[in-house]
Design a protein around this motif. Sequence first.
Motif, PDB file in Angstrom:
ATOM      1  N   VAL A 108      -6.597  -1.439  -3.392  1.00 29.11           N
ATOM      2  CA  VAL A 108      -6.769  -1.954  -5.036  1.00 29.11           C
ATOM      3  C   VAL A 108      -8.324  -0.767  -6.019  1.00 29.11           C
ATOM      4  CG1 VAL A 108      -5.574  -3.823  -5.858  1.00 29.11           C
ATOM      5  CG2 VAL A 108      -7.671  -4.150  -5.514  1.00 29.11           C
ATOM      6  N   GLU A 129       0.827  -1.307   0.535  1.00 24.17           N
ATOM      7  CA  GLU A 129       0.030   0.239  -0.307  1.00 24.17           C
ATOM      8  C   GLU A 129       1.425   1.450  -0.078  1.00 24.17           C
ATOM      9  OE1 GLU A 129      -3.794   1.515   2.379  1.00 24.17           O
ATOM     10  OE2 GLU A 129      -2.047   0.253   3.324  1.00 24.17           O
ATOM     11  N   GLN A 158       3.877   0.912  -9.600  1.00 27.32           N
ATOM     12  CA  GLN A 158       2.708   1.186  -9.355  1.00 27.32           C
ATOM     13  C   GLN A 158       2.324  -0.476 -10.294  1.00 27.32           C
ATOM     14  OE1 GLN A 158       0.589   4.897  -9.998  1.00 27.32           O
ATOM     15  NE2 GLN A 158       0.735   5.002  -7.659  1.00 27.32           N
ATOM     16  N   VAL A 180       3.058  -3.354  -8.282  1.00 25.40           N
ATOM     17  CA  VAL A 180       2.227  -3.123  -7.045  1.00 25.40           C
ATOM     18  C   VAL A 180       0.658  -3.994  -7.452  1.00 25.40           C
ATOM     19  CG1 VAL A 180       1.135  -2.710  -4.909  1.00 25.40           C
ATOM     20  CG2 VAL A 180       3.835  -2.400  -5.417  1.00 25.40           C
ATOM     21  N   ARG A 181       0.284  -3.367  -8.212  1.00 22.89           N
ATOM     22  CA  ARG A 181      -1.087  -3.771  -8.325  1.00 22.89           C
ATOM     23  C   ARG A 181      -0.818  -5.721  -8.119  1.00 22.89           C
ATOM     24  NH1 ARG A 181      -5.194  -0.515  -8.668  1.00 22.89           N
ATOM     25  NH2 ARG A 181      -3.968   1.030  -9.260  1.00 22.89           N
ATOM     26  N   MET A 229       2.740   2.057  -3.193  1.00 26.62           N
ATOM     27  CA  MET A 229       0.952   2.264  -4.797  1.00 26.62           C
ATOM     28  C   MET A 229       0.665   3.788  -4.164  1.00 26.62           C
ATOM     29  SD  MET A 229      -0.544   1.519  -6.339  1.00 26.62           S
ATOM     30  CE  MET A 229      -1.468  -0.624  -6.827  1.00 26.62           C
ATOM     31  N   ASN A 230       0.743   4.131  -2.547  1.00 23.00           N
ATOM     32  CA  ASN A 230      -0.247   5.583  -2.330  1.00 23.00           C
ATOM     33  C   ASN A 230       1.172   6.288  -2.324  1.00 23.00           C
ATOM     34  OD1 ASN A 230      -2.283   4.342  -2.861  1.00 23.00           O
ATOM     35  ND2 ASN A 230      -2.411   3.192  -1.394  1.00 23.00           N
TER      36      ASN A 230
END
Length: 813
Positions: A810, A749, A769, A772-773, A752-753
């Motif tokens: 997600v 997370e 990203q 990771v996704r 990703m963020n």
Amino acid sequence: MKKYFLLGSFAIITLFLSSCKTSQEVVNKKEPNTEKSSKKNQKFKPYSEVITDEAITDDGLFKTHQIDEEYFYEIPQELLEKDMLWVTRIAQIPNNLGGGYLNAGSKTNQQVVSWERFQDKVLLKVKSYDEVALDESAAINNSVKVNNYEPIMYAFDIKTFNADSTAVVIDVSKFLSSDVPSISGLNSRLRSQYKVRNLDSSRSFINSVKSFPKNIEVKQDFTFNAAQPPSNGSVGSISLQVNQSMILLPENPMQPRLYDPRVGFFTVGQIDYSSKELKADEKRYIRRWRLEPKDPEAYARGELVEPVKPIVYYLDPGTPENLKKYIKQGIEDWQKPFETAGFKNAIIAKDAPSKEEDPEFSPEDIRYSVVRYVASTTRNAVGPSVSDPRSGEIIESDIIWYHNHLRSYRNRYLLETGAANPNARTLDTDSEEIGEMMRQVIAHEVGHALGFPHNMAASYAYDVEDYRNGDFTQKNGIAASLMDYARYNYIAQPGDENIRFVRQMGPYDHYATNWGYRVIPNANTPEAETETLNSWIMEKAGDPKYKFGRQSSRFDPQSQTEAIGNDPIKASTYGIKNLKYVAKNLPQWTSQQTDNYDDLQELYGEMLGVWSRYVGHVVTNVGGVNEDLKKPTQAGTVYSTVDKKTQKESVQWIKENVFDTPEWLIDRNIVKNISPDAYFERLRSVQVRHLNNLLSFDRIGRLINAETTETDYYSALNLMDDVQSAIFTNAKVDVYKRNLQRAYVERLEYLMNEDSRFSNYNKDQSDVQALVRGELKSLQSTLRTKRNRAGNKVNRYHYEDLLARIDLIVNPR
């Protein structure tokens, strides 16, 4: 017209006097100027009305006067506009200020100043040698001056002059008792962190002002009102003692030596605008003491020659008698490297003179470098120095040894060598062995004070298996340089014989001392030395014993702090094998001897730290890049990626030693006697630290970068897949594994963020990203299967929680 006539007459008189050669007449020539100055100074108070009979006067660089709570400087006219170095240090510090990154003796600022007369004031101006025109005759010299106007730190009213007007007197009381930003002990970051409002003048005062022949030392006791102080929060303030050192710089700067990054030295830097390069030419000079041979001709013939002025360290009068021998040995161990550079007796250790022998001796006098022994619970030793920013000449240094530092070495000695070294299996380490450790620490800190930074590549010079060879270790120690952070031989195994476990001076120390300190005959400019200096480097190029590795190269597995040996996987495997032996025996060596659990608790906590360091050395292999500093004329590249096989093996090693619960660290004979709870939390925090380090933006970025330069590489996708597999295998899922799996999802997370502004690439437009996704989507499928097959309710709830967390990542709402 009358004024012009008088000036003309004076010129005629001057011409007449200049034709006479007696010294008396030269003195007489100055008398009219003194008389003129005296008349001009009549508007000021008489000296005796300012500096009264009540004054306590200290003679030195300036005369300083104290009258009640007022302080005056009597500045000789001849010292106006002279360069002086102003160093601000924290002399005494409150607990936890700076979160442990500051200590007593920490320098908060260093700047060049000069005192300058302007009308009826004396200005304290801050000068900079960062931007210069080394060729003062160059036309651009004027541009450098007008585009680098010197700021005024403070302006003082002239109070009076001495009897013959050769010195000006100013009141420095307000200046030294005020919160002047450029000489403050608290920088803007600390002020913001602790919500400092202001200086409390009612609790702040000048402690002392002392004048010595080449420096003035001021101690200030300051209290700042603060909403969130680092300690003693009920008081609502921060109190600290600040030491201000003002040092007269040499009239003739030492000839600088140009820095070469292939040899480790602390440096000073300048931008030279008078260079013939088509740009401002940045130059860096090494920091070193001024060593000049007494007999230059004998020195040029290759004979050992004593220096004109040796480096002398005095021992603090408060040093315990039983430790003096080892401190002196640590200082004078550097005599051998200096002999390699052609100097005999270049560095000497002495006891501080008694009051009867020298009543004027003071550790604060810039003429004396001192090993200070500090009665403090701090576990540290430091080797700061003061250097001339114009040339890099080291003027003075104080080695600071904190009393409790030996406890750290005792603990590390037991933990890191106890398996193979029976002498380390005790809380009462033999005094000679403790003394040897202290000797090497002092020598290490003296090395810093001589200009040498840490050389983290020195321990990579030796093969891992050599550390199990008694003859090799007795001859070579555990690193090619004492300036590495390689303290103990943690590789040697039980049964290995005649092993040296403690560090010592190495071949690199001789090489670097020769490179930095050997005088090169007939080389009268820094540029004239470069060919010879480069030839000395090229003679040793390719030999790992003479390689310099920067401490800042955290991506380089060859240059790691606290590591030894040229194979992190093999070295850490040996290290952990030894730690398992120590963990099993730790109660027997501690609590069963002392009949309490204090030392067991302390050593268990430190053992987790040792284990964590061994793990960190292997983590650096992943996304690792070897840095080999070299010139374009040398073969090969500066940067080379660690091979794919080593990186994959490193992740597998981390799985087996970190992600698979290291149950040997949860010894019930230890944990159930030192804490009522949070056993799982201690281990979780270390496991997660290395998981997050492994999945960092920078590391992933280097793996992506490898795709652009390598044909066979370990990719970012390889890392993501291998880490997920390691954490979500079909092994027993207990509280430790559940903690780690949640931490893994939280880390994805974060990737990703979170903002990656401090990495070297744009995260949002990179593969991060997408990777990771993809990993989260893959994990969702795995977790659904695991949830449906969960053998107990806790694990089923755990998997459902993870699935919910991933869904929020997600599919953010």
